[in-house]
Enzyme design. Structure first.
Site, PDB file in Angstrom:
ATOM      1  N   CYS A 298      27.281  61.896  47.736  1.00  0.00           N
ATOM      2  CA  CYS A 298      26.576  62.269  48.969  1.00  0.00           C
ATOM      3  C   CYS A 298      26.253  63.758  48.948  1.00  0.00           C
ATOM      4  CB  CYS A 298      27.434  61.916  50.181  1.00  0.00           C
ATOM      5  SG  CYS A 298      26.713  62.415  51.770  1.00  0.00           S
ATOM      6  N   TRP A 301      23.540  64.369  46.402  1.00  0.00           N
ATOM      7  CA  TRP A 301      22.255  63.879  46.895  1.00  0.00           C
ATOM      8  C   TRP A 301      21.559  64.954  47.737  1.00  0.00           C
ATOM      9  CZ3 TRP A 301      20.223  63.279  51.798  1.00  0.00           C
ATOM     10  CH2 TRP A 301      19.070  62.511  51.912  1.00  0.00           C
ATOM     11  N   HIS A 302      22.335  65.725  48.478  1.00  0.00           N
ATOM     12  CA  HIS A 302      21.747  66.727  49.361  1.00  0.00           C
ATOM     13  C   HIS A 302      21.167  67.920  48.607  1.00  0.00           C
ATOM     14  CE1 HIS A 302      23.829  64.566  52.616  1.00  0.00           C
ATOM     15  NE2 HIS A 302      22.977  65.168  53.416  1.00  0.00           N
ATOM     16  N   GLY A 303      21.672  68.218  47.439  1.00  0.00           N
ATOM     17  CA  GLY A 303      21.129  69.363  46.726  1.00  0.00           C
ATOM     18  C   GLY A 303      21.764  69.547  45.365  1.00  0.00           C
ATOM     19  N   PHE A 446      15.452  68.250  50.678  1.00  0.00           N
ATOM     20  CA  PHE A 446      16.339  67.359  49.933  1.00  0.00           C
ATOM     21  C   PHE A 446      15.592  66.149  49.398  1.00  0.00           C
ATOM     22  CE2 PHE A 446      19.502  69.029  53.238  1.00  0.00           C
ATOM     23  CZ  PHE A 446      19.697  70.172  52.492  1.00  0.00           C
TER      24      PHE A 446
END
Length: 446
Positions: A298, A301-303, A446
């Protein structure tokens, strides 16, 4: 948006309406960068063929691998190359400067969820490419979600959506509310946040604390504002998109927070990753492993940066810690709800420092200034920060007093004098108080 609503309101044919929406979605995406429209269409085609031939082992693997590989190459290849060079002390003479396609983190997950839902027989494979392409490319959701599951949206695309003024009214109110959150609250609060995070050692502890707390609310207003705008756009066209937020800062624990924050992503990761790893069915140690893996991914996934990895790791530790304490002490100790809410908010806010910091050194400076007082540093009690925090607290208290989620939405009857007055004042405050600087949506990155 207005043009699209006006056109499809006159269209009776479902197929024609969907082709118009698909063209509008592709045009919307091409306005950002027409060169990357081909990637979006290619991933949509891979999802369509993967669904059509899903019971062929290699077709399923390839159709899932294409969006995953596209996401990894565009978003993470440069990060892994830089990390490799740093570990081996190699001069970074071959840094990769790959354009990050708009919304690729979102539409890649949409494509994967379609293939997996067909494979699990939750939906039937679509016969028409246009339906799948519209699901992946739908312009209200492609930039920052919500990540609506295929089984929730495809049926709406295939159904007749008669023009309805009530949907227009509700959708417009969602859109206005989203604009107020984003352009009035989030963007104005971001002024102090940006300045403090740029040079944290210039400011005193009180100002840095205010900026750190402000960022919690700025991010909420920014992202939930976009979600409301997307939901509003969809509703005006007759489609009901999934809710993405449920007042997350009144969460009583970290697990409850993730049921309220970015709900569409949380449910996606739970269904397609956490459960696939075994969920909580494999014993406690394996459950903790699965929770950590899910939260680490997670974060990634954001960066593509180490601060996002650390952010995901911290949330993984918090979720595992909560499950551990719940198992051994929930029946023995019951703390006041307000205490649980405040502790959860504090932990989430501290984690947001790793999310917002530009790099590890910047995060270190923020943490240092939070707890080390400097007598001659700048003190700036920014009024917009206080206003945003107060609005957030009032929203939370108002929500606690209501029983049903539907009642939390401030939808008014425009035909009444009071409803018309509220809408007019909302528009007045929007244009009168909106921040006029350049401050893009946070999650669009993102």
């Amino acid at each position: 948006m207005i043009v699209v609503v006006a056109i499809i309101s006159k269209i009776k044919s479902v197929d024609v309406r969907n082709y118009i929406l698909l063209c509008a979605s592709w045009i919307f995406y091409a306005c950002w960068d027409w060169r990357l429209l081909g990637l979006l269409i290619f991933i949509s085609l891979a999802a369509y063929l993967g669904g059509k031939y899903v019971y062929n082992k290699w077709a399923k693997i390839i159709s899932i691998s294409i969006p995953l590989l596209s996401l990894c190459i565009c978003k993470y290849l440069g990060f892994f190359v830089d990390t490799f060079c740093n570990l081996l002390s190699i001069e970074d003479n071959f840094s990769l400067h790959i354009i990050l396609p708009l919304g690729i983190s979102f539409y890649s997950f949409l494509a994967i969820s379609y293939v997996l839902d067909v494979h699990k027989k939750k939906i039937a494979a679509e016969k028409e490419f246009a339906i799948v392409a519209l699901y992946v490319s739908f312009f209200p959701t492609i930039v920052s979600g919500p990540i609506t599951k295929a089984r929730d949206l495809l049926m709406q695309f295939k159904a007749v959506q008669p023009f309805n003024w009530h949907d227009i009214e509700i959708g417009a109110q969602f859109f206005i509310l989203g604009c107020l959150k984003k352009f009035v609250l989030a963007d104005n609060m971001g002024v102090l946040v940006d300045e403090v995070y740029k040079t944290p050692l210039v400011f005193d502890s009180a100002t840095v604390w205010l900026a750190v707390i402000s960022y919690s609310f700025q991010l909420y207003f920014d992202f939930s504002g976009y979600s409301d705008m997307a939901i509003g756009c969809g509703r005006m066209m007759g489609f009901k998109l999934a809710e993405n937020f449920n007042v997350p800062y009144i969460a009583k624990n970290i697990s409850d927070f993730w049921k309220r924050w970015h709900i569409s992503l949380s449910s996606w990761l739970q269904e397609y990753l956490y459960f696939a790893l075994g969920g909580s069915r494999c014993g406690k140690l394996q459950t903790y492993r699965n929770l950590m893996a899910t939260m680490l991914l997670c974060g990634l996934w954001h960066g593509a940066a180490w601060n996002f990895v650390l952010w995901g790791c911290l949330h993984g530790l918090l979720v595992c810690g909560y499950h551990f304490l719940r198992d051994i002490a929930e029946e023995k100790f019951r703390l006041p709800v307000i205490f649980n809410v405040l502790v959860t908010f504090f932990l989430v806010t501290m984690c947001w420092i790793f999310f917002r910091g530009s790099d590890l050194h910047n995060i270190e400076q923020i943490l240092y200034r939070l707890f080390i007082y400097e007598e001659h540093a700048v003190n700036h009690m920014y009024v917009w920060s206080w206003l945003g925090i107060i609005v957030g607290i009032v929203m939370g208290m108002w929500t606690i007093m209501l029983d049903k989620w539907q009642a939390k939405r401030p939808v008014v009857e425009v035909q009444t004098a009071m409803g018309f007055f509220i809408i007019c004042m909302s528009i007045y405050f929007l244009f009168g108080l909106m921040y006029t600087g350049n401050n893009p949506f946070v999650y669009a990155a993102f």
